[in-house]
Design a protein around this motif. Structure first.
Motif, PDB file in Angstrom:
ATOM      1  N   PRO A 156       4.420  -2.903  10.693  1.00 26.62           N
ATOM      2  CA  PRO A 156       4.660  -3.829   9.846  1.00 26.62           C
ATOM      3  C   PRO A 156       3.632  -5.276   9.939  1.00 26.62           C
ATOM      4  O   PRO A 156       3.642  -5.711  11.022  1.00 26.62           O
ATOM      5  CB  PRO A 156       6.246  -4.439   9.907  1.00 26.62           C
ATOM      6  N   VAL A 157       3.220  -5.795   9.039  1.00 26.41           N
ATOM      7  CA  VAL A 157       2.538  -7.078   8.891  1.00 26.41           C
ATOM      8  C   VAL A 157       3.052  -7.948   7.902  1.00 26.41           C
ATOM      9  O   VAL A 157       3.524  -7.762   6.729  1.00 26.41           O
ATOM     10  CB  VAL A 157       0.978  -6.752   8.205  1.00 26.41           C
ATOM     11  N   PRO A 158       3.557  -9.116   8.634  1.00 20.92           N
ATOM     12  CA  PRO A 158       4.266 -10.280   7.920  1.00 20.92           C
ATOM     13  C   PRO A 158       3.474 -10.717   6.751  1.00 20.92           C
ATOM     14  O   PRO A 158       2.261 -10.918   6.588  1.00 20.92           O
ATOM     15  CB  PRO A 158       4.397 -11.437   9.047  1.00 20.92           C
ATOM     16  N   GLY A 159       4.265 -10.672   5.527  1.00 21.23           N
ATOM     17  CA  GLY A 159       3.489 -11.023   4.402  1.00 21.23           C
ATOM     18  C   GLY A 159       2.956 -10.011   3.526  1.00 21.23           C
ATOM     19  O   GLY A 159       2.191 -10.432   2.517  1.00 21.23           O
ATOM     20  N   TRP A 160       2.907  -8.790   3.999  1.00 23.59           N
ATOM     21  CA  TRP A 160       2.425  -7.771   3.383  1.00 23.59           C
ATOM     22  C   TRP A 160       3.236  -6.363   3.023  1.00 23.59           C
ATOM     23  O   TRP A 160       4.131  -6.328   4.241  1.00 23.59           O
ATOM     24  CB  TRP A 160       1.272  -7.157   4.127  1.00 23.59           C
ATOM     25  N   LYS A 161       3.225  -5.824   1.925  1.00 28.89           N
ATOM     26  CA  LYS A 161       3.885  -4.599   1.656  1.00 28.89           C
ATOM     27  C   LYS A 161       3.042  -3.518   2.137  1.00 28.89           C
ATOM     28  O   LYS A 161       1.566  -3.751   1.771  1.00 28.89           O
ATOM     29  CB  LYS A 161       4.263  -4.790   0.222  1.00 28.89           C
ATOM     30  N   VAL A 162       3.491  -2.467   2.384  1.00 34.11           N
ATOM     31  CA  VAL A 162       2.737  -1.288   2.871  1.00 34.11           C
ATOM     32  C   VAL A 162       3.314   0.191   2.322  1.00 34.11           C
ATOM     33  O   VAL A 162       4.314   0.160   2.030  1.00 34.11           O
ATOM     34  CB  VAL A 162       2.514  -1.012   4.494  1.00 34.11           C
ATOM     35  N   GLN A 163       2.304   0.817   1.725  1.00 32.52           N
ATOM     36  CA  GLN A 163       2.614   1.993   0.902  1.00 32.52           C
ATOM     37  C   GLN A 163       1.811   3.176   1.658  1.00 32.52           C
ATOM     38  O   GLN A 163       0.388   2.971   1.671  1.00 32.52           O
ATOM     39  CB  GLN A 163       2.241   1.727  -0.378  1.00 32.52           C
ATOM     40  N   VAL A 164       2.128   4.063   1.987  1.00 28.97           N
ATOM     41  CA  VAL A 164       1.601   5.356   2.658  1.00 28.97           C
ATOM     42  C   VAL A 164       1.467   6.366   1.551  1.00 28.97           C
ATOM     43  O   VAL A 164       2.671   6.797   1.016  1.00 28.97           O
ATOM     44  CB  VAL A 164       2.411   5.855   4.082  1.00 28.97           C
ATOM     45  N   THR A 165       0.455   6.984   1.134  1.00 30.67           N
ATOM     46  CA  THR A 165       0.310   7.761   0.378  1.00 30.67           C
ATOM     47  C   THR A 165       0.044   9.221   1.168  1.00 30.67           C
ATOM     48  O   THR A 165      -1.112   9.399   2.039  1.00 30.67           O
ATOM     49  CB  THR A 165      -0.758   7.623  -0.654  1.00 30.67           C
ATOM     50  N   LYS A 166       0.752  10.408   0.756  1.00 29.46           N
ATOM     51  CA  LYS A 166       0.330  11.751   1.426  1.00 29.46           C
ATOM     52  C   LYS A 166      -0.123  12.620   0.410  1.00 29.46           C
ATOM     53  O   LYS A 166       0.237  12.557  -0.924  1.00 29.46           O
ATOM     54  CB  LYS A 166       1.623  12.445   1.997  1.00 29.46           C
ATOM     55  N   SER A 167      -0.947  13.517   0.673  1.00 27.28           N
ATOM     56  CA  SER A 167      -1.387  14.801  -0.148  1.00 27.28           C
ATOM     57  C   SER A 167      -1.452  15.961   0.519  1.00 27.28           C
ATOM     58  O   SER A 167      -1.620  16.057   1.721  1.00 27.28           O
ATOM     59  CB  SER A 167      -3.009  14.346  -0.702  1.00 27.28           C
ATOM     60  N   LYS A 168      -1.290  17.251  -0.335  1.00 22.21           N
ATOM     61  CA  LYS A 168      -1.359  18.440   0.203  1.00 22.21           C
ATOM     62  C   LYS A 168      -2.742  18.788   0.714  1.00 22.21           C
ATOM     63  O   LYS A 168      -3.669  18.274   0.264  1.00 22.21           O
ATOM     64  CB  LYS A 168      -0.955  19.446  -0.886  1.00 22.21           C
ATOM     65  N   LEU A 169      -2.727  19.653   1.770  1.00 21.01           N
ATOM     66  CA  LEU A 169      -3.815  19.978   2.660  1.00 21.01           C
ATOM     67  C   LEU A 169      -4.279  21.268   2.146  1.00 21.01           C
ATOM     68  O   LEU A 169      -3.530  22.106   1.976  1.00 21.01           O
ATOM     69  CB  LEU A 169      -3.539  19.904   4.191  1.00 21.01           C
ATOM     70  N   ASP A 170      -5.562  21.314   2.070  1.00 20.58           N
ATOM     71  CA  ASP A 170      -6.066  22.979   1.783  1.00 20.58           C
ATOM     72  C   ASP A 170      -6.094  23.643   2.853  1.00 20.58           C
ATOM     73  O   ASP A 170      -5.716  24.852   2.581  1.00 20.58           O
ATOM     74  CB  ASP A 170      -7.638  22.765   1.184  1.00 20.58           C
ATOM     75  N   LYS A 171      -6.008  23.127   3.874  1.00 21.04           N
ATOM     76  CA  LYS A 171      -5.796  24.018   5.351  1.00 21.04           C
ATOM     77  C   LYS A 171      -4.733  23.378   6.148  1.00 21.04           C
ATOM     78  O   LYS A 171      -4.906  22.300   6.774  1.00 21.04           O
ATOM     79  CB  LYS A 171      -7.144  24.200   6.039  1.00 21.04           C
ATOM     80  N   PRO A 172      -3.523  24.082   6.291  1.00 23.97           N
ATOM     81  CA  PRO A 172      -2.734  23.369   7.051  1.00 23.97           C
ATOM     82  C   PRO A 172      -2.962  23.113   8.308  1.00 23.97           C
ATOM     83  O   PRO A 172      -4.088  23.782   9.055  1.00 23.97           O
ATOM     84  CB  PRO A 172      -1.697  24.520   6.941  1.00 23.97           C
TER      85      PRO A 172
END
Length: 240
Positions: free
Chosen positions: A77-93
């Protein structure tokens, strides 16, 4: 007269050096807190400076390398900032701790709640990453910096060895050689095992010492009692 001309020339040259070198200090960069070893885990800081005099940085996007997906990505967490984590499917697990993972974090976005990064300041954005690839010497993260006046700067150009640094270079994380202890847990386990063995050894020694002391004590009592009995009998014989 000559001295003044030389001084003026030196001042101009110095100013030119400062002007030319200034952008190098304003790039978005990434540095590990400690070591970033191949196959291990690391905490890295993305350092984002403000290059503008009349606008603040209000949004930072960091794209993780698609050719070397990282299974575990956790932002601090960084004070004064909102964070969003984006995930994606992998071609190779991926396989992590014996489990297959078919998706990974591909982008982390920080958005300012307030003023953001004002002119003349910078901000660090920490990420915990792991496990780092074992078949790469470095990782390239493409970053996008957005200002309050809607200007967007794309730090996405990959530096090439033997060539001049591009105008907007992407942050590059250098990886160090792999170590036998990726997590630090192996050393902890070894230390714990040694401690247990030492404790068991000490306990065994203490038990042996206690047993020996008890045997000697009983023998001493028996010998003492025999001596007393002998003395009594000897006294009676003399009296008789």
């Amino acid at each position: 007269m000559k001295a003044s001309r030389i001084a003026a020339a030196a001042a101009v040259a110095g100013s030119a050096v400062l002007v030319l070198s200034a952008p190098a200090f304003a790039h978005v960069t990434v540095q590990p807190e400690g070591a970033a070893a191949k196959g291990g885990y690391a905490v890295v800081d993305f350092k984002v400076p403000n290059e503008r005099d009349d606008a603040s940085t209000t949004k930072v996007e960091v794209n993780l390398p698609a050719d070397h997906p990282i299974a575990s990505v956790m932002p601090q967490p960084v004070p004064g900032w909102k964070v969003q984590v984006t995930k994606s499917k992998l071609d190779k697990p991926l396989t992590m701790h014996g489990e297959k993972i078919d998706e990974a974090v591909t982008k982390v976005t920080w958005t300012a709640d307030g003023k953001g990064i004002e002119p003349g300041y910078f901000q660090k954005f920490p990420l915990s990453l792991g496990a780092l690839p074992e078949d790469a010497d470095h990782l390239t993260f493409k970053a996008i910096q957005t200002y309050s006046d809607k200007e967007v700067v794309r730090w996405i150009e990959e530096p090439q060895e033997g060539q001049e640094e591009p105008e907007n270079p992407a942050p590059v994380l250098e990886l160090s050689a792999a170590t036998g202890d990726h997590h630090g847990s192996a050393s902890a386990e070894n230390a714990a095992e040694k401690t247990e063995k030492t404790a068991a050894s000490d306990s065994g020694s203490d038990d042996g010492s206690d047993t020996t002391a008890r045997v000697l004590g009983v023998v001493g009592i028996v010998v003492g009692a025999a001596g007393v009995a002998y003395g009594v009998l000897a006294g009676r014989r003399r009296a008789a």
